[in-house]
Enzyme design. Structure first.
Site, short mmCIF file in Angstrom:
data_model
loop_
_atom_site.label_atom_id
_atom_site.label_comp_id
_atom_site.label_asym_id
_atom_site.label_seq_id
_atom_site.Cartn_x
_atom_site.Cartn_y
_atom_site.Cartn_z
CG HIS A 79 -0.21 0.27 2.51
ND1 HIS A 79 0.52 -0.70 3.14
CD2 HIS A 79 -0.07 1.39 3.24
CE1 HIS A 79 1.05 -0.18 4.23
NE2 HIS A 79 0.72 1.08 4.33
C1 UD1 Z 1 -2.00 5.40 6.22
C2 UD1 Z 1 -0.67 5.86 6.83
C3 UD1 Z 1 0.37 4.79 6.61
C4 UD1 Z 1 -0.09 3.45 7.12
C5 UD1 Z 1 -1.43 3.11 6.46
C6 UD1 Z 1 -1.99 1.80 6.94
C7 UD1 Z 1 -0.22 8.26 6.78
C8 UD1 Z 1 0.56 9.32 6.11
N1 UD1 Z 1 -0.19 7.06 6.20
O1 UD1 Z 1 -1.81 5.28 4.82
O2 UD1 Z 1 1.54 5.16 7.32
O3 UD1 Z 1 0.86 2.47 6.81
O4 UD1 Z 1 -2.36 4.15 6.78
O5 UD1 Z 1 -3.14 1.47 6.25
O6 UD1 Z 1 -0.84 8.51 7.78
N2 UD1 Z 1 -9.43 4.62 2.56
C9 UD1 Z 1 -10.60 3.91 2.59
N3 UD1 Z 1 -11.10 3.54 3.82
C10 UD1 Z 1 -10.49 3.85 4.98
C11 UD1 Z 1 -9.29 4.58 4.94
C12 UD1 Z 1 -8.77 4.96 3.72
O7 UD1 Z 1 -11.18 3.60 1.57
O8 UD1 Z 1 -11.01 3.49 6.06
C13 UD1 Z 1 -8.86 4.99 1.25
C14 UD1 Z 1 -9.15 6.41 0.87
O9 UD1 Z 1 -9.42 6.43 -0.47
C15 UD1 Z 1 -7.87 7.14 1.13
C16 UD1 Z 1 -6.83 6.05 0.87
O10 UD1 Z 1 -7.45 4.84 1.28
O11 UD1 Z 1 -7.72 8.23 0.28
C17 UD1 Z 1 -5.57 6.24 1.67
O12 UD1 Z 1 -5.84 6.42 3.05
P1 UD1 Z 1 -4.88 7.36 3.96
O13 UD1 Z 1 -5.31 7.30 5.38
O14 UD1 Z 1 -4.75 8.69 3.32
O15 UD1 Z 1 -3.49 6.70 3.80
P2 UD1 Z 1 -3.02 5.17 3.83
O16 UD1 Z 1 -2.49 4.85 2.50
O17 UD1 Z 1 -4.10 4.30 4.39
#
Ligand code: UD1
Length: 367
Positions: free
Chosen positions: A209
């Site tokens: 991811h």
């Molecule tokens: C975040 C953390 C990363 C961690 C990861 C674990 C930061 C900078 N990054 O990255 O360190 O390893 O979490 O998963 O804080 N989304 C969903 N459902 C959710 C959450 C997210 O669909 O419940 C999707 C959204 O489209 C979002 C994307 O995932 O835009 C990324 O989520 P985000 O929290 O921005 O970053 P992660 O890649 O999850």
């Protein structure tokens, strides 16, 4: 003592669980749990609270997804009134996600003492958002609890006073050890057999991811080159992160992925099923931080699809090999792992299930 604890994203939940349980053993601690809502889906968040017995958050800031600036700023704006209302003595943040630095920054400016759990880890790669979050959170924390000696060394090099630094082991490993028996009872492998994803016992696990891997079509394709070869020999189970699922489509890689018939994509799965699968896998391929540590404790070979790690102990004495994204290197590590040549891993000092106890004892003594 009023301790306000912050969680936001999936890897935070297994770190806070043993601390919440430990606070409950001390009458003089009043613990409050705040969820920023950085992760919000049932399968990315709620499921973990249930499985790990984490109490319902007292407050949910419901920030949701956004760019780094928007997400971080929104968490800060919504967290400040919580501190004004509850006036905690101590704020505890864990890990390295945007919620960690956002709440840490608001907390120190409110006059609370800031505790950072999993302090001092450094990949040396400032293009990783987590690395920025780590460096900044550590620089403003009053108590820095480290999982491995490299963390202590990094903090000392950065000029942090040694009185603030404590090597205590790893709360995430507390959670792993206390859930291992429960995880063994998971029926996920039988379910996957029934669905036709598995026939024999052998399989590989894959998680991916990191923006550096899944936001860049060239890197993502190179990793697929290696996976294409591996899946011909071993089924690959791939619980897919929402970011990665979105990008497969957005980067035009979905058709290629679909053509790799022995890579089995599934929705993100809960903690116990995931632990069961990792503990039974022949090999785990990942770009996660925490999984490098969990596989070390499980003694399962881990191939890390990154050029660096902030958790060097897993590669020095554990089961981890850092190979990057070059297909030839990934395949060489895979051959090594499946031919039984993998070195017998050792478990890092203090990864014994008692980190939360040590942390709470230190806080009670020093505050
Ligand atoms: C975040 C953390 C990363 C961690 C990861 C674990 C930061 C900078 N990054 O990255 O360190 O390893 O979490 O998963 O804080 N989304 C969903 N459902 C959710 C959450 C997210 O669909 O419940 C999707 C959204 O489209 C979002 C994307 O995932 O835009 C990324 O989520 P985000 O929290 O921005 O970053 P992660 O890649 O999850």
């Amino acid at each position: 003592m009023k301790i306000l604890n912050v969680v936001g994203a999936r890897p935070n939940f297994m770190k806070i669980a043993p601390l919440m349980a430990e606070y409950g053993r001390h009458e003089n601690i009043h613990a409050i749990l705040v969820h920023t809502g950085q992760h919000y889906d049932e399968i990315m968040s709620n499921l973990f609270f249930r499985e790990l017995g984490i109490p319902e958050p007292d407050i949910n800031l419901e920030v949701g997804s956004g760019s780094h600036a928007v997400q971080t700023a929104e968490i800060m704006k919504r967290f400040e009134p919580v501190l004004v209302e509850h006036k905690p003595d101590v704020v505890v943040v864990v890990g390295d996600v945007n919620s960690t630095i956002a709440c840490g920054l608001v907390a120190v400016k409110s006059g609370a003492r800031l505790v950072h759990i999993e302090a001092g880890l450094r990949s040396g790669d400032r293009s990783m958002p987590e690395e920025i979050n780590r460096v900044l959170t550590d620089s403003i924390s009053d108590f820095l609890f480290c999982t491995e000696q490299s963390g202590v060394d990094n903090l000392l090099k950065e000029g942090i006073a040694k009185e603030k630094i404590h090597l205590v082991g790893h709360v995430m490993i507390d959670t792993l050890l206390s859930n291992l028996e429960k995880a063994k009872k998971s029926t996920i492998i039988d379910q996957l057999r029934k669905k036709g994803c598995l026939d024999g016992d052998a399989f590989a696990m894959l998680t991916m991811h990191r923006p550096s891997n899944v936001d860049d079509p060239k890197t993502f394709s190179r990793i697929l080159d290696a996976l294409e070869v591996i899946q011909k020999e071993l089924p690959i189970l791939f619980p897919i992160h929402p970011r990665t699922r979105k990008n497969l489509n957005a980067l035009g890689l979905q058709d290629r992925m679909d053509s790799l018939r022995n890579i089995h994509i599934m929705d993100p799965i809960g903690y116990l099923d995931f632990l069961k699968l990792n503990s039974c896998a022949k090999v785990v391929l990942t770009d996660s931080g925490g999984i490098q540590e969990e596989t070390t404790v499980l003694k399962v070979p881990c191939i890390t699809l990154r050029e660096n790690t902030e958790r060097p102990v897993t590669a020095e004495i554990g089961s981890n090999q850092i190979v990057g994204t070059d297909p030839q290197r990934i395949l060489a590590a895979y051959r090594n792992a499946t031919s039984g040549k993998w070195r017998e891993p050792q478990i890092p000092p203090l990864w014994d299930g008692k980190a939360a106890q040590r942390i709470v004892k230190i806080l009670l003594e020093e505050l």
